[in-house]
Design an enzyme around this catalytic site. Structure first.
Site, PDB file in Angstrom:
ATOM      1  N   PHE A  21       0.810  -1.235   0.000  1.00 11.59           N
ATOM      2  CA  PHE A  21       0.000   0.000   0.000  1.00 11.59           C
ATOM      3  C   PHE A  21       0.837   1.276   0.000  1.00 11.59           C
ATOM      4  O   PHE A  21       0.309   2.373   0.005  1.00 11.59           O
ATOM      5  CB  PHE A  21      -1.005  -0.024   1.165  1.00 11.59           C
ATOM      6  CG  PHE A  21      -2.273  -0.805   0.862  1.00 11.59           C
ATOM      7  CD1 PHE A  21      -2.461  -1.433  -0.356  1.00 11.59           C
ATOM      8  CD2 PHE A  21      -3.285  -0.904   1.813  1.00 11.59           C
ATOM      9  CE1 PHE A  21      -3.633  -2.149  -0.634  1.00 11.59           C
ATOM     10  CE2 PHE A  21      -4.464  -1.610   1.544  1.00 11.59           C
ATOM     11  CZ  PHE A  21      -4.636  -2.233   0.323  1.00 11.59           C
ATOM     12  N   ASP A 276      -0.545  -9.711  -4.435  1.00 10.85           N
ATOM     13  CA  ASP A 276       0.721  -8.975  -4.592  1.00 10.85           C
ATOM     14  C   ASP A 276       0.440  -7.620  -5.239  1.00 10.85           C
ATOM     15  O   ASP A 276       1.190  -7.163  -6.121  1.00 10.85           O
ATOM     16  CB  ASP A 276       1.751  -9.787  -5.394  1.00 10.85           C
ATOM     17  CG  ASP A 276       3.166  -9.222  -5.230  1.00 10.85           C
ATOM     18  OD1 ASP A 276       3.356  -8.271  -4.446  1.00 10.85           O
ATOM     19  OD2 ASP A 276       4.082  -9.735  -5.901  1.00 10.85           O
TER      20      ASP A 276
HETATM   21  O1  DOR Z   1       6.685  -7.120  -8.704  1.00 15.38           O
HETATM   22  C1  DOR Z   1       6.940  -6.844  -7.553  1.00 15.38           C
HETATM   23  N1  DOR Z   1       6.585  -5.667  -7.030  1.00 15.38           N
HETATM   24  N2  DOR Z   1       7.585  -7.738  -6.810  1.00 15.38           N
HETATM   25  C2  DOR Z   1       8.068  -7.427  -5.591  1.00 15.38           C
HETATM   26  O2  DOR Z   1       8.732  -8.246  -4.993  1.00 15.38           O
HETATM   27  C3  DOR Z   1       7.839  -6.099  -5.021  1.00 15.38           C
HETATM   28  C4  DOR Z   1       6.692  -5.437  -5.646  1.00 15.38           C
HETATM   29  C5  DOR Z   1       6.645  -3.951  -5.374  1.00 15.38           C
HETATM   30  O3  DOR Z   1       6.754  -3.557  -4.202  1.00 15.38           O
HETATM   31  O4  DOR Z   1       6.481  -3.172  -6.310  1.00 15.38           O
HETATM   32 ZN    ZN Z   2       5.071  -8.289  -3.136  1.00 14.58          ZN
END
Ligand code: DOR
Ligand code: ZN
Length: 390
Positions: A21, A276
């Site tokens: 976030f 994610d």
């Molecule tokens: O694609 C990703 N974005 N992988 C990660 O490990 C971190 C995340 C991010 O915080 O943007």
């Molecule tokens: Zn992540």
């Protein structure tokens, strides 16, 4: 879950155990308020936020600050993972877990996140510290979430790279990298007895290792993301850098990664689905130096609609990718509520808090979603289920 009439369901507020976030430090991408609004609109009423903010959540003070901010947010219950790259961060985690005065703060912390390699935010843990993290988490019964990519394999793959278009991103972080990191995590979980959760598993052979480890009694659980379930490297053609994330999208030609993830949902190897949710602004994503574009895609609001569409017997994406993957609404509740609630001891309420009208179809548009980033990799996809929080 309560089926009202055939077309109308009531579900618990879902749990997304992996979101970013961005507050504090990345408020141009997302704030806790906008992230929570997006979660709620997607039927998600509890989230676990990752520590790669700025400052990172590697001290008790940084966690206190996040918890104070989250208390102002009403749309969604925000919990936090602690991060660690150095020994002093593990000392802070130990203090959080053992100091009685920090008892109520500890209750907001879902566990420790360990990055086996750098990703957005450069939180890769020092190699020598990784066993110590597993040991500490075992001693204090702290769930340990592992981002499984191997720095050595990624480094070598990047050096050997000839290609410069965006599909190179998937070659720079190959499936073998995830497989080796998962093998290491299984070894450590088994050695120390740490409850280990391998997050965003994206490749076939890594999933096979987890299946075998579970059968052998290793205390490991895992999740998969909607983007690895619904997108493949073929989507780079249309999405470019908008399809760049870590771990990256996989091929369906060199290996059947995507179908292996769906099969692992069916056979119970996958414990959770988590978004994610990693918003970045369009300007950040659409940089001229494509391989430097930040990795990550938003997804907290589209996770439930995409899954409901499969539960309705349809495929939300382009027709050419249509498959016959199967999922029931009960599976969604298990994967996005019951299991994450148990694994991370979240104590989220199990009563019905979300209504879904399955008879309504709609089209995903980034500018109509509630994330501050204003875009989605699923632009134009047709989904089933109008979601109303009760
Ligand atoms: O694609 C990703 N974005 N992988 C990660 O490990 C971190 C995340 C991010 O915080 O943007
Ligand atoms: Zn992540």
């Amino acid at each position: 879950m309560t089926p009202l009439k055939e077309e109308c369901l009531r579900l618990p507020g879902l749990i997304d155990c992996h979101v970013h976030f961005r507050e504090p430090g990345g408020e141009q991408k997302e704030t806790m308020a906008t992230g929570a609004r997006s979660a709620r609109a997607g039927g998600v009423l509890t989230v676990c936020d990752m520590p790669n903010t700025s400052p990172p959540t590697v001290t008790v003070t940084a966690l206190e600050d996040k918890v104070r901010r989250a208390a102002q947010v009403k749309d969604c219950d925000i919990r936090f993972f602690f991060g660690a790259t150095k020994r002093e961060h593990l000392d802070e985690l130990k203090r959080l877990w053992t100091d009685q005065k920090l008892h109520s703060l500890k209750a907001r912390c879902a566990g420790l996140k360990v990055y086996m390699d750098h990703s957005t935010g450069n939180q890769g843990m020092e190699e020598s510290l990784i066993p110590e993290a597993f040991k500490l988490c075992a001693e204090l019964s702290i769930p340990l979430v592992a981002h499984c990519e191997d720095p050595e394999i990624n480094r070598r793959a990047t050096e050997e790279l000839k290609q410069k278009d965006i599909t190179a991103h998937s070659l720079m972080r190959p499936p073998e990298s995830e497989e080796r990191a998962v093998a290491r995590v299984i070894e450590l979980a088994s050695q120390y007895g740490t409850h280990t959760h391998a997050t965003h598993i994206s490749s076939r052979d890594a999933m096979t290792l987890i299946r075998t480890a579970k059968a052998n009694g290793v205390p490991i659980t895992c999740d998969v993301t909607p983007h690895h379930l619904f997108l493949t490297i073929d989507d780079y053609a249309k999405l470019g850098t908008l399809a760049k994330m870590n771990p990256p999208l996989r091929s369906i030609r060199s290996a059947a990664h995507q179908s292996a993830l769906w099969a692992a949902i069916t056979d119970g190897t996958v414990d959770c689905i988590a978004s994610d949710h990693a918003p970045h602004t369009l300007a950040e994503k659409q940089t001229a130096d494509i391989l430097k574009a930040p990795s990550g895609v938003p997804g907290v609001e589209t996770m439930l609609p995409l899954l409901l569409t499969v539960a309705a017997g349809k495929w939300p994406g382009p027709k050419l990718q249509a498959t016959n993957y199967k999922l029931q609404v009960e599976d969604i509740v298990r994967l996005c509520f019951t299991n994450p609630n148990r694994i991370f001891s979240l104590r989220a309420p199990s009563g019905d808090r979300v209504e879904v009208k399955m008879s309504e179809e709609w089209v995903i548009h980034g500018n109509a979603l509630h994330s501050k980033c204003g875009w989605t990799p699923y632009e134009g996809w047709k989904v089933v289920g109008k979601i109303t929080p009760l």
